[in-house]
Design a protein around this motif. Structure first.
Motif, short mmCIF file in Angstrom:
data_model
loop_
_atom_site.label_atom_id
_atom_site.label_comp_id
_atom_site.label_asym_id
_atom_site.label_seq_id
_atom_site.Cartn_x
_atom_site.Cartn_y
_atom_site.Cartn_z
N ALA A 171 0.81 -1.21 0.00
CA ALA A 171 0.00 0.00 0.00
C ALA A 171 0.84 1.25 0.00
CB ALA A 171 -0.92 0.01 1.22
N ASP A 172 2.02 1.20 0.59
CA ASP A 172 2.86 2.40 0.57
C ASP A 172 4.25 2.10 0.03
OD1 ASP A 172 3.64 0.93 2.74
OD2 ASP A 172 3.62 2.58 4.17
N GLN A 173 4.30 1.32 -1.04
CA GLN A 173 5.51 1.31 -1.85
C GLN A 173 5.76 2.76 -2.25
OE1 GLN A 173 4.61 -1.26 -5.18
NE2 GLN A 173 6.01 -2.80 -4.44
N LEU A 174 7.01 3.12 -2.36
CA LEU A 174 7.29 4.49 -2.77
C LEU A 174 7.01 4.64 -4.26
CD1 LEU A 174 10.55 5.50 -0.85
CD2 LEU A 174 8.17 5.99 -0.30
N HIS A 175 6.01 5.44 -4.58
CA HIS A 175 5.67 5.74 -5.97
C HIS A 175 5.91 7.24 -6.13
CE1 HIS A 175 3.13 6.42 -9.55
NE2 HIS A 175 3.42 5.17 -9.82
N LEU A 176 7.15 7.57 -6.49
CA LEU A 176 7.60 8.96 -6.42
C LEU A 176 7.85 9.55 -7.80
CD1 LEU A 176 10.17 8.66 -3.49
CD2 LEU A 176 7.82 9.50 -3.37
N PRO A 177 7.63 10.86 -7.93
CA PRO A 177 7.93 11.52 -9.20
C PRO A 177 9.44 11.66 -9.41
CG PRO A 177 7.25 13.15 -7.57
CD PRO A 177 7.06 11.81 -6.93
N MET B 200 8.70 6.55 -10.53
CA MET B 200 9.36 5.26 -10.33
C MET B 200 8.83 4.65 -9.04
SD MET B 200 11.39 2.99 -11.55
CE MET B 200 12.14 3.95 -12.87
N VAL B 201 8.63 3.33 -9.05
CA VAL B 201 8.19 2.61 -7.86
C VAL B 201 9.40 1.95 -7.22
CG1 VAL B 201 6.74 0.76 -6.98
CG2 VAL B 201 5.91 2.21 -8.83
N ILE B 202 9.61 2.24 -5.93
CA ILE B 202 10.70 1.62 -5.18
C ILE B 202 10.09 0.69 -4.14
CG2 ILE B 202 12.68 2.03 -3.66
CD1 ILE B 202 12.97 4.79 -4.85
N PRO B 203 10.40 -0.62 -4.19
CA PRO B 203 9.88 -1.55 -3.18
C PRO B 203 10.26 -1.12 -1.77
CG PRO B 203 10.92 -2.74 -4.99
CD PRO B 203 11.25 -1.30 -5.19
N GLY B 204 9.40 -1.44 -0.82
CA GLY B 204 9.63 -0.99 0.54
C GLY B 204 10.98 -1.37 1.11
N HIS B 205 11.46 -2.60 0.81
CA HIS B 205 12.73 -3.04 1.39
C HIS B 205 13.93 -2.35 0.74
CE1 HIS B 205 12.42 -5.62 -2.16
NE2 HIS B 205 13.73 -5.79 -2.08
N PRO C 191 14.60 4.34 0.93
CA PRO C 191 15.44 5.02 1.91
C PRO C 191 14.81 5.01 3.30
CG PRO C 191 14.40 6.61 0.45
CD PRO C 191 14.14 5.26 -0.13
N CYS C 192 15.66 5.16 4.30
CA CYS C 192 15.17 5.10 5.68
C CYS C 192 14.18 6.22 5.98
CB CYS C 192 16.35 5.17 6.65
SG CYS C 192 17.50 3.80 6.46
N GLU C 193 14.44 7.39 5.45
CA GLU C 193 13.59 8.55 5.71
C GLU C 193 13.44 9.34 4.42
OE1 GLU C 193 13.41 12.47 8.68
OE2 GLU C 193 15.01 10.96 8.87
N LEU C 194 12.23 9.76 4.15
CA LEU C 194 11.94 10.49 2.91
C LEU C 194 11.74 11.96 3.24
CD1 LEU C 194 11.48 9.98 -0.13
CD2 LEU C 194 9.03 9.86 0.36
N LYS C 195 12.60 12.81 2.66
CA LYS C 195 12.51 14.25 2.90
C LYS C 195 12.08 15.02 1.65
CE LYS C 195 16.24 14.07 6.35
NZ LYS C 195 17.62 14.53 6.68
N ASP C 196 12.73 14.72 0.53
CA ASP C 196 12.50 15.52 -0.68
C ASP C 196 11.18 15.20 -1.37
OD1 ASP C 196 14.91 16.73 -0.26
OD2 ASP C 196 16.03 15.41 -1.62
N GLY C 197 10.75 13.94 -1.34
CA GLY C 197 9.50 13.58 -2.00
C GLY C 197 9.62 13.37 -3.49
N GLU D 67 17.20 10.23 -1.66
CA GLU D 67 17.83 10.45 -0.36
C GLU D 67 19.23 9.84 -0.36
OE1 GLU D 67 16.49 12.55 1.44
OE2 GLU D 67 14.43 12.55 0.77
N GLU D 68 19.52 8.92 0.58
CA GLU D 68 20.88 8.40 0.69
C GLU D 68 21.14 7.21 -0.22
OE1 GLU D 68 18.52 5.76 3.42
OE2 GLU D 68 18.48 7.89 2.82
#
Length: 646
Positions: A578-584, A600-605, A608-614, A631-632
């Motif tokens: 439900a919250d895979q990263l689907h980021l622009p 791009m979709v990034i699998p949860g595993h 990045p540990c923390e998402l700041k830029d979005g 991020e890192e």
């Protein structure tokens, strides 16, 4: 002049029914149309029913034992059409207002969506009096066969205060605007996670649940390999049936233990049969909520499959020279299914670099040889899936081809291989893979006219994979043992039954193969200190997972204000995708397959540990390779899919 409360109430009572109809939540106007589709399977589909479809067509919507129907039958026996026909009967009878058809993977959902859309179009020939048919897969959502983003006007630019065509379109497509509304569609095809999220303590669960309550919930490809997901599914079914909903489970490989657990939802006194009795249970069959079983006959010819065991699990590239190359030289279509994405990509790279493999034999998508797995951008996955179906589907051309992939190939895809090479998997999963072998009647290359499945196993006893505490060692986990398939006992038992019975008749031997590897009596038959410790570990983990699943499922008997969406609920939402990263992306790029990518979709595993830029930064692009940073973490996206750069 200000309206009084009575005036507002009268206006709202008049407007509310029209609003419900406009967004598809009131299905009553559609019932008379569906009545004209016919009063039996043959009239609704224009086909003579197969045995399973015929017995399902006799089900009575007024029979209280039909609130839960479990259909067990081999691949290709018409379970999908049987479920659609049952929906039609329930809908006309006023028992349900909608249907959610849940599948295990996005690939399977997209593959089935077109078939169901075509059926709905035939039942509702007038597009102005046709329910919305939604592909309920985030990132791939479609309404009536068209991408959602092309249909729904931007709320900032549309004139929402006038009754214009754009607003009417916005109302009709309301359910597809965002995932939390997907279950509100009259007909939706999606992944099981969207349904499971309706009973998890996470945001919008109540909205999802109240929409699903009115539906026939169809769950396809049900099996019991994942204890946690099975427990969540039982929680979902318990709530759905408890509020008066209807459900239908479809499976080719459901073991008696799992079947009994589902029957116990409505018949708590149901008892698990012993192993011998379970192996003799009728197959194919329908089981009703009261536990009654309706036997039927097989729809397909018997398929004899020879299982050829090779001890190459730790060196699968040995199969290239000894198995793959000779088969391809003979003109065979070869399917290789690995347990993990890493193994599939490594196997593909080895085949690509092998002098024994002609480049022309490798599966290609838009001019690029590639494997098939779950780490491609949604736009690329769509063209990959279509290309797989075109190259290995029912009416595809002959000629040698090598397709390497993961579990994305084993479920609901109508593809046909002359030879199957697969990692060892539990027998219920293995039978799903075998369903892609000699699937259709077609001419086979010389030497491949008999169905053969080569199974890659470890070159040492599986008991050696266990530590003194019953844990699986890391080298075995990397090949999917104890990780993808947690219970090593089912893998050991599958290996033993294949050694004992290397030639099986499908579907006649389905019960035997599944029960011998999944029945509690069989699982408890493994002796030795390490197996005992592993059993205790698995049982303990199973109990913990059951407690965890119960902990994060919603308490619908509480007042809404008392409910807290706990962290555990958000954690399972992550697992459900439900919250895979689907980021622009910070700029658009061209994918290796020629598609324009803005996200791009990034699998949860891999996230990045923390998402700041979005957003995701494109660092480099060229030669079919895109370097990304979020991020890192840095990633490479190419014809091999998304890979993390260490």
């Amino acid at each position: 002049e200000r309206a009084t409360a009575e005036d507002r109430l009268a206006r709202d009572l008049k407007a509310a029914p029209e609003l419900l109809r406009s967004v598809g939540l009131d299905a009553k106007p559609l019932r008379p149309i569906l009545m004209n589709a016919g009063d039996g399977f043959q009239s609704r589909f224009g086909l003579s029913p197969l045995p399973l479809q015929e017995i399902a067509d006799r089900l009575d919507p007024d029979d209280p034992d039909t609130d839960l129907v479990i259909a067990e039958s081999e691949t290709g026996s018409g379970k999908t059409e049987a479920a659609l026909n049952w929906f039609c009967k329930l809908f006309v009878a006023g028992k349900v207002d909608s249907m959610y058809f849940a599948l295990p993977t996005r690939v399977a959902a997209r593959e089935l969506y077109e078939r169901i859309s075509n059926t709905i179009r035939s039942w509702f020939p007038d597009p102005n009096c046709r329910p919305v048919t939604l592909l309920a897969v985030p990132g791939y959502a479609q309404i009536d066969g068209h991408p959602v983003e092309r249909l729904i006007p931007d709320a900032e630019t549309a004139n929402l205060w006038q009754d214009d065509q754009e607003v009417r379109s916005l109302e009709r497509h309301w359910a597809g605007a965002m995932p939390k509304r997907f279950l509100a569609a009259t007909v939706a095809v999606g992944t099981i996670d969207q349904a499971l999220l309706s009973v998890v303590q996470t945001a919008h669960a109540h909205l999802r649940s109240v929409c699903l309550d009115r539906s026939l919930l169809v769950v396809d490809e049900v099996h019991a390999s994942d204890l946690y997901m099975s427990r969540l599914l039982r929680s979902l079914l318990a709530h759905h049936l408890g509020v008066g909903g209807y459900a239908m489970l479809l499976s080719a490989t459901l073991g008696s233990r799992a079947l009994n657990e589902y029957v116990q939802l409505t018949e708590p006194g149901s008892v698990l049969p012993d192993l011998q009795t379970a192996t003799r249970a009728p197959y194919p069959s329908l089981t009703l909520s009261g536990g009654r079983t309706l036997a039927t006959s097989s729809a397909r010819r018997t398929k004899q499959v020879h299982f050829d065991i090779r001890e190459w699990a730790f060196s699968p590239e040995q199969a290239i020279d000894q198995v793959l190359a000779p088969a391809l030289q003979a003109g065979a279509r070869v399917l290789v299914v690995m347990n993990t994405v890493a193994r599939a990509v490594n196997m593909f790279r080895a085949a690509e670099n092998s002098s024994a493999i002609d480049d022309a034999w490798l599966f290609e998508c838009r001019g690029r040889a590639c494997a098939h797995h779950g780490r491609f951008a949604p736009e690329d996955r769509a063209v990959l899936d279509a290309t797989v179906s075109a190259r290995l589907g029912k009416h595809s051309p002959p000629g040698p081809v090598l397709l390497i992939g993961t579990q994305t190939l084993e479920q609901s895809l109508d593809i046909d291989a002359d030879l199957l090479v697969t990692d060892l998997a539990p027998s219920d999963v293995l039978l799903q893979r075998v369903g892609r072998l000699h699937r259709h009647d077609r001419a086979r290359p010389l030497g491949y006219d008999s169905a053969c499945c080569i199974v890659l196993v470890a070159d040492r006893d599986l008991e050696t994979a266990l530590t003194g505490r019953g844990e699986v060692s890391g080298d075995f986990k990397r090949i999917g043992y104890g990780s993808v398939y947690e219970d090593l006992r089912s893998l050991e038992l599958t290996y033993r039954v294949l050694r004992e019975k290397p030639t099986a008749l499908i579907p006649e031997d389905n019960r035997l193969l599944v029960e011998r590897a999944t029945h509690p009596e069989a699982l408890d038959s493994l002796l030795g200190e390490r197996w005992t410790e592993h059993r205790n570990l698995i049982c303990g983990q199973g109990l913990a997972k059951a407690i965890a699943a119960d902990t994060i499922t919603n308490m619908f008997d509480r007042y809404f204000g008392q409910i807290e969406f706990v962290e555990a609920g958000r954690a399972v939402a992550t697992r459900l995708g439900a919250d895979q990263l689907h980021l622009p992306l910070n700029r658009q790029v061209t994918s290796p397959f020629g598609k324009t990518l803005a996200h791009m979709v990034i699998p949860g595993h891999m996230a990045p540990c923390e998402l700041k830029d979005g957003f995701i930064t494109v660092e480099e692009e060229g030669g079919g390779v895109i370097i990304l940073r979020c991020e890192e973490r840095r990633y490479q996206y190419s014809k091999y899919g998304l890979e993390e750069i260490s």
